[in-house]
Design a protein around this motif. Structure first.
Motif, mmCIF file in Angstrom:
data_model
loop_
_atom_site.group_PDB
_atom_site.id
_atom_site.type_symbol
_atom_site.label_atom_id
_atom_site.label_comp_id
_atom_site.label_asym_id
_atom_site.label_seq_id
_atom_site.Cartn_x
_atom_site.Cartn_y
_atom_site.Cartn_z
ATOM 1 N N ARG A 272 50.475 68.554 0.846
ATOM 2 C CA ARG A 272 49.596 67.649 0.118
ATOM 3 C C ARG A 272 48.165 68.190 0.152
ATOM 4 O O ARG A 272 47.737 68.773 1.129
ATOM 5 C CB ARG A 272 49.629 66.250 0.734
ATOM 6 C CG ARG A 272 48.897 65.221 -0.113
ATOM 7 C CD ARG A 272 48.922 63.835 0.511
ATOM 8 N NE ARG A 272 50.203 63.171 0.403
ATOM 9 C CZ ARG A 272 50.595 62.460 -0.639
ATOM 10 N NH1 ARG A 272 49.825 62.341 -1.687
ATOM 11 N NH2 ARG A 272 51.764 61.879 -0.641
ATOM 12 N N GLN B 286 48.811 71.073 -2.925
ATOM 13 C CA GLN B 286 49.939 70.818 -3.831
ATOM 14 C C GLN B 286 50.748 72.086 -4.066
ATOM 15 O O GLN B 286 51.401 72.223 -5.098
ATOM 16 C CB GLN B 286 49.460 70.238 -5.172
ATOM 17 C CG GLN B 286 48.646 68.967 -5.055
ATOM 18 C CD GLN B 286 49.479 67.759 -4.729
ATOM 19 O OE1 GLN B 286 50.025 67.650 -3.637
ATOM 20 N NE2 GLN B 286 49.636 66.838 -5.656
ATOM 21 N N THR C 56 50.026 71.971 -9.361
ATOM 22 C CA THR C 56 50.837 71.107 -8.513
ATOM 23 C C THR C 56 52.299 71.503 -8.642
ATOM 24 O O THR C 56 52.839 71.558 -9.745
ATOM 25 C CB THR C 56 50.658 69.644 -8.936
ATOM 26 O OG1 THR C 56 49.314 69.250 -8.671
ATOM 27 C CG2 THR C 56 51.617 68.744 -8.172
ATOM 28 N N LEU D 180 56.257 70.697 -7.191
ATOM 29 C CA LEU D 180 56.983 69.592 -6.574
ATOM 30 C C LEU D 180 58.466 69.930 -6.418
ATOM 31 O O LEU D 180 59.014 70.759 -7.148
ATOM 32 C CB LEU D 180 56.858 68.332 -7.437
ATOM 33 C CG LEU D 180 55.452 67.745 -7.565
ATOM 34 C CD1 LEU D 180 55.429 66.671 -8.639
ATOM 35 C CD2 LEU D 180 54.997 67.182 -6.237
ATOM 36 N N LEU E 233 53.399 70.594 -12.314
ATOM 37 C CA LEU E 233 52.680 69.523 -12.993
ATOM 38 C C LEU E 233 51.328 70.080 -13.402
ATOM 39 O O LEU E 233 50.420 70.195 -12.585
ATOM 40 C CB LEU E 233 52.523 68.346 -12.025
ATOM 41 C CG LEU E 233 52.408 66.949 -12.560
ATOM 42 C CD1 LEU E 233 53.420 66.669 -13.633
ATOM 43 C CD2 LEU E 233 52.566 65.964 -11.422
ATOM 44 N N ASN F 230 57.559 65.796 -18.883
ATOM 45 C CA ASN F 230 57.814 66.076 -17.470
ATOM 46 C C ASN F 230 59.224 66.574 -17.230
ATOM 47 O O ASN F 230 60.193 65.998 -17.741
ATOM 48 C CB ASN F 230 57.633 64.793 -16.645
ATOM 49 C CG ASN F 230 56.189 64.367 -16.530
ATOM 50 O OD1 ASN F 230 55.697 63.618 -17.351
ATOM 51 N ND2 ASN F 230 55.521 64.851 -15.505
ATOM 52 N N ARG G 293 52.132 62.611 7.960
ATOM 53 C CA ARG G 293 53.453 62.997 7.492
ATOM 54 C C ARG G 293 53.734 64.473 7.801
ATOM 55 O O ARG G 293 52.984 65.347 7.391
ATOM 56 C CB ARG G 293 53.576 62.725 5.998
ATOM 57 C CG ARG G 293 53.514 61.226 5.745
ATOM 58 C CD ARG G 293 53.659 60.858 4.304
ATOM 59 N NE ARG G 293 53.274 59.447 4.163
ATOM 60 C CZ ARG G 293 53.310 58.773 3.037
ATOM 61 N NH1 ARG G 293 53.743 59.350 1.935
ATOM 62 N NH2 ARG G 293 52.948 57.508 2.996
ATOM 63 N N ARG H 4 55.531 67.450 2.481
ATOM 64 C CA ARG H 4 56.327 66.570 1.621
ATOM 65 C C ARG H 4 57.519 67.346 1.083
ATOM 66 O O ARG H 4 57.497 68.571 1.013
ATOM 67 C CB ARG H 4 55.501 66.118 0.411
ATOM 68 C CG ARG H 4 54.139 65.589 0.723
ATOM 69 C CD ARG H 4 53.288 65.539 -0.525
ATOM 70 N NE ARG H 4 53.872 64.665 -1.532
ATOM 71 C CZ ARG H 4 53.587 64.717 -2.824
ATOM 72 N NH1 ARG H 4 52.725 65.617 -3.277
ATOM 73 N NH2 ARG H 4 54.156 63.917 -3.677
ATOM 74 N N GLU I 109 50.579 55.663 -4.117
ATOM 75 C CA GLU I 109 51.319 56.577 -3.250
ATOM 76 C C GLU I 109 52.534 55.934 -2.593
ATOM 77 O O GLU I 109 53.308 56.608 -1.924
ATOM 78 C CB GLU I 109 50.388 57.106 -2.154
ATOM 79 C CG GLU I 109 49.888 55.996 -1.233
ATOM 80 C CD GLU I 109 49.076 56.536 -0.072
ATOM 81 O OE1 GLU I 109 49.000 57.763 0.069
ATOM 82 O OE2 GLU I 109 48.522 55.722 0.675
ATOM 83 N N TYR J 171 51.797 61.779 -14.067
ATOM 84 C CA TYR J 171 51.336 62.463 -12.859
ATOM 85 C C TYR J 171 51.829 61.760 -11.595
ATOM 86 O O TYR J 171 51.426 62.140 -10.497
ATOM 87 C CB TYR J 171 49.814 62.588 -12.859
ATOM 88 C CG TYR J 171 49.324 63.606 -13.858
ATOM 89 C CD1 TYR J 171 49.677 64.946 -13.713
ATOM 90 C CD2 TYR J 171 48.564 63.246 -14.955
ATOM 91 C CE1 TYR J 171 49.271 65.889 -14.634
ATOM 92 C CE2 TYR J 171 48.145 64.192 -15.873
ATOM 93 C CZ TYR J 171 48.510 65.515 -15.709
ATOM 94 O OH TYR J 171 48.113 66.453 -16.618
ATOM 95 N N GLU K 12 52.261 60.056 -8.353
ATOM 96 C CA GLU K 12 51.214 59.760 -7.375
ATOM 97 C C GLU K 12 50.375 60.998 -7.077
ATOM 98 O O GLU K 12 49.647 61.045 -6.084
ATOM 99 C CB GLU K 12 51.852 59.250 -6.083
ATOM 100 C CG GLU K 12 52.758 60.275 -5.419
ATOM 101 C CD GLU K 12 53.317 59.783 -4.096
ATOM 102 O OE1 GLU K 12 54.365 59.126 -4.137
ATOM 103 O OE2 GLU K 12 52.714 60.073 -3.051
ATOM 104 N N GLU K 13 50.475 62.019 -7.942
ATOM 105 C CA GLU K 13 49.887 63.323 -7.608
ATOM 106 C C GLU K 13 48.406 63.428 -7.912
ATOM 107 O O GLU K 13 47.750 64.366 -7.469
ATOM 108 C CB GLU K 13 50.638 64.434 -8.343
ATOM 109 C CG GLU K 13 52.156 64.386 -8.207
ATOM 110 C CD GLU K 13 52.599 64.441 -6.756
ATOM 111 O OE1 GLU K 13 51.932 65.108 -5.955
ATOM 112 O OE2 GLU K 13 53.618 63.796 -6.437
ATOM 113 N N ARG K 14 47.845 62.514 -8.705
ATOM 114 C CA ARG K 14 46.413 62.602 -9.056
ATOM 115 C C ARG K 14 45.740 61.268 -8.790
ATOM 116 O O ARG K 14 45.316 60.580 -9.725
ATOM 117 C CB ARG K 14 46.247 62.941 -10.542
ATOM 118 C CG ARG K 14 46.894 64.224 -11.011
ATOM 119 C CD ARG K 14 45.953 65.416 -10.804
ATOM 120 N NE ARG K 14 46.424 66.577 -11.526
ATOM 121 C CZ ARG K 14 47.393 67.402 -11.095
ATOM 122 N NH1 ARG K 14 48.009 67.144 -9.943
ATOM 123 N NH2 ARG K 14 47.753 68.459 -11.797
#
Lengths: 436, 186
Positions: A171, A174, A195, A197, A213, A242, A402, A424, B113, B150, B152-154
């Motif tokens: 986090r 990213q 970013t 994921l 992203l 997406n 986390r 994450r 989040e 986006y 919870e990324e931004r």
């Protein structure tokens, strides 16, 4: 008393196990009984190697590892070439040990000799000399991890999982990072400034796939080489919209992923061997379908869907037919369920489910259709299986922020894999490098 | 209580929308997200200056229209319905886009989040689509509106508080084409 009980089981198990499997030299592994291994003191220069082997065997959760300090009366080294020296074996047996591991520097430069003593039969089961970087630095660590996995296999019949790596998203940056299973060697993998994921390994561990992203409205699925870092965009995912949650089929030829469309989010499947031929697997008009995970035989795909209202775990054939609920739930009572991962041995699914506002890990046993809750403290989410189908990596905040944690299903032991940032969405690699 | 937080920006938006229709000077809607404590009182329209450089007037109108198009909307926890107090915000965008046929926008859906990281991308997508569907019902062609989630990324506010979460559950709007046309049509 327990010592004699242990020795009895050990000696009973020795003969049939050896007869069944030429590779296996020791007892059958029995859940709940962990053979004790003594790691003997080693010559100067082997301290790092010894510490790494000892920790790996400890993290395997199959053994009780005893590391003898120098000067301990029981630490009289076994004499090389006189492995059956009865007096010394007797000494280690007083520690209730079944096995002893002895490391020596081989005469030639960077080589190390490893001897595995079977204390119940007074014999040396393995005597191997390896060209290995004994400093335990850099890639040499992975060689030592492979040796640990060999030792675990020789003793228990099941290779260890030390020679593996984890991917996770950090986090803040990213970026996808990689870390060895023992917490060493954190390296960023995906490019900076974007970013990334939901990383996932290819079955041969040479590649990984993830969702990107971008700030430009693009959100493709990218496949990246572990070595060299070359990247390719999965067909049809580069044109806006997406694309998330990729998963390689067990043969590595297909990639399932989720496309968020105006008609709901649907799971698609692409031929990534030829980089073509994208087909849609879920056709429901409105609900969300996401987070596919393949059965190890490649015939079925479990996934998350909210077609009944609350997200739960469903399953379908790999061609999209025969969609049905997989993990039972009580309508109106059971929390939402997410992030399924099918175990490499095919017997179980792990996922997280909301319990009183916090995600907790659950295991679903495919054969018995039973659901068991694994965690209850703090937030515990996004689980992924180790290649031994016994350990699970997940994200927990039980220590404050986390971090990656590993739980062993048989002993319930939990260890943290500390990383500098907030971790994450982890993924556990297959075993890196076969038996030597 | 929540209504009070929104009341002033909402008034501003309504004023903006009606002002456009009457070809009167546009008053920028206060771009205040709901949890921000300081609400901005709409400024009374200044008396029109006797002589105005047309370029400056166009530039000013353009900025105001972009602000109108960019004004965010917000969502309840785990929901993607457009709240009634945000309808006027979308109406103002629809009105502008109707009169400026070259304008295209991208709607970005965001989540707080809490909840599953991956499912939050779905939630953000649904929020963006809900806003898009509303604009379509107001007559804007779907091809002029892209959406992206986006998840919870931004986060607009990365802290873990109720007010930060409320601020992060948002639909954000970006003009991706037709900026030049804005301000040239009243």
């Amino acid at each position: 008393m327990s010592r004699w009980f242990l020795l009895l089981l050990v000696s009973l198990g020795a003969v049939p196990a050896a007869a069944q499997d030429p590779v296996r030299v020791g007892i059958d592994y029995r859940p709940g009984i962990r053979p004790r291994i003594v790691i003997l003191p080693a010559a100067a220069g082997l301290d790092s190697a010894r510490a790494i082997l000892a920790r790996d065997l400890d993290y395997a959760d199959r053994f009780e590892v005893v590391v003898l300090p120098p000067g301990d009366p029981a630490s009289t080294p076994l004499i090389a070439g006189q492995a059956a020296a009865a007096v010394n074996y007797e000494l280690y047996r007083t520690l209730s040990a079944s096995w002893a591991i002895q490391l020596e520097r081989a005469s030639a430069g960077m080589a190390m000799t490893v001897r595995l003593h079977d204390l119940t039969a007074d014999v040396v089961r393995r005597d191997t000399t390896l060209a290995i970087d004994i400093s335990g630095a850099g890639e040499g660590r992975m060689d030592l991890h492979r040796l640990s996995d060999d030792l675990a296999g020789w003793i228990s019949g099941q290779r260890g999982i030390a020679a593996t790596r984890l991917l996770y998203v950090e986090r803040g940056t990213q970026r996808i990072h990689r870390v060895d299973s023992d917490g060493h060697g954190v390296v960023p993998m995906s490019p900076g400034g974007a970013t990334a994921l939901s990383p996932t390994w290819s079955p041969d561990a040479t590649k990984f796939a993830y969702g990107v992203l971008g700030d430009d409205g693009q959100s493709p699925i990218v496949i990246q080489d572990v070595v060299g870092g070359a990247r390719r965009t999965v067909p049809t995912t580069g044109g806006g919209g997406n694309h998330i949650t990729p998963a390689f089929s067990p043969d590595g030829a297909s990639l399932a992923f989720t496309r968020l469309t105006e008609q709901g989010s649907a799971i698609f499947r692409a031929d990534v061997a030829r980089m073509c031929c994208v087909e849609r697997l879920t056709a429901t008009r409105y609900p969300a379908n996401l987070s596919p995970t393949w059965s190890p035989d490649g015939r079925r795909i479990a996934f998350v869907s909210d077609r009944s209202g609350v997200p739960q775990i469903y399953v379908m054939s790999a061609d999209g037919t025969d969609q049905e609920l997989m993990v039972p739930f009580d309508f109106g009572a059971t929390g939402a369920s997410y992030a399924p991962d099918w175990s490499p041995d095919g017997t179980r699914l792990v996922f997280h489910r909301d319990v009183s506002g916090a995600p907790q890990l659950f295991v679903y046993v495919v054969g018995s259709r039973q659901v068991k809750q694994l965690t209850s403290q703090g937030r515990n989410e996004d689980p992924a299986w180790a290649p031994d189908s016994r350990h699970i990596v997940y994200i927990s905040d039980r220590t404050g922020r986390r971090q990656l944690h590993v739980i062993d299903l048989e002993t319930a032991r939990v260890r943290q894999v500390s990383t500098p940032g907030i971790a994450r969405l982890p993924a556990w690699s297959p075993s890196l490098g076969g038996s030597r | 209580m929540r209504f009070r937080q929104y009341a002033l920006p909402l008034v501003a938006v309504l004023f903006t929308a009606s002002a456009c229709k009457k070809n009167e000077p546009v008053v920028t809607a206060a771009p205040v997200p709901p949890p921000a404590p300081a609400a901005v009182t709409p400024q009374p329209a200044p008396p029109a200056p006797p002589v105005v450089d047309p370029n400056i007037a166009i530039e000013r109108a353009r900025t105001e229209m972009i602000n109108t198009l960019a004004q965010e909307i917000f969502f309840e926890y785990d929901q993607f319905d457009i709240r009634s107090q945000d309808l006027a915000v979308l109406d103002a965008k629809a009105a502008l886009m109707s009169r400026h046929s070259q304008v295209r926008i991208r709607i970005a859906g965001h989540a707080d989040e809490r909840g599953s990281d991956e499912y939050n991308l779905v939630l953000g997508n649904r929020r963006a689509l809900a806003a898009k569907a509303y604009l379509e019902r107001k007559g804007i062609d779907a091809s002029r509106i892209d959406v992206i989630s986006y998840g919870e990324e931004r986060p607009a506010d990365p802290s873990a508080t109720e007010s930060a979460w409320a601020r992060n559950r948002r639909g954000a709007f970006e003009v991706t084409a037709g900026r030049d046309q804005l301000g040239t049509i009243r």
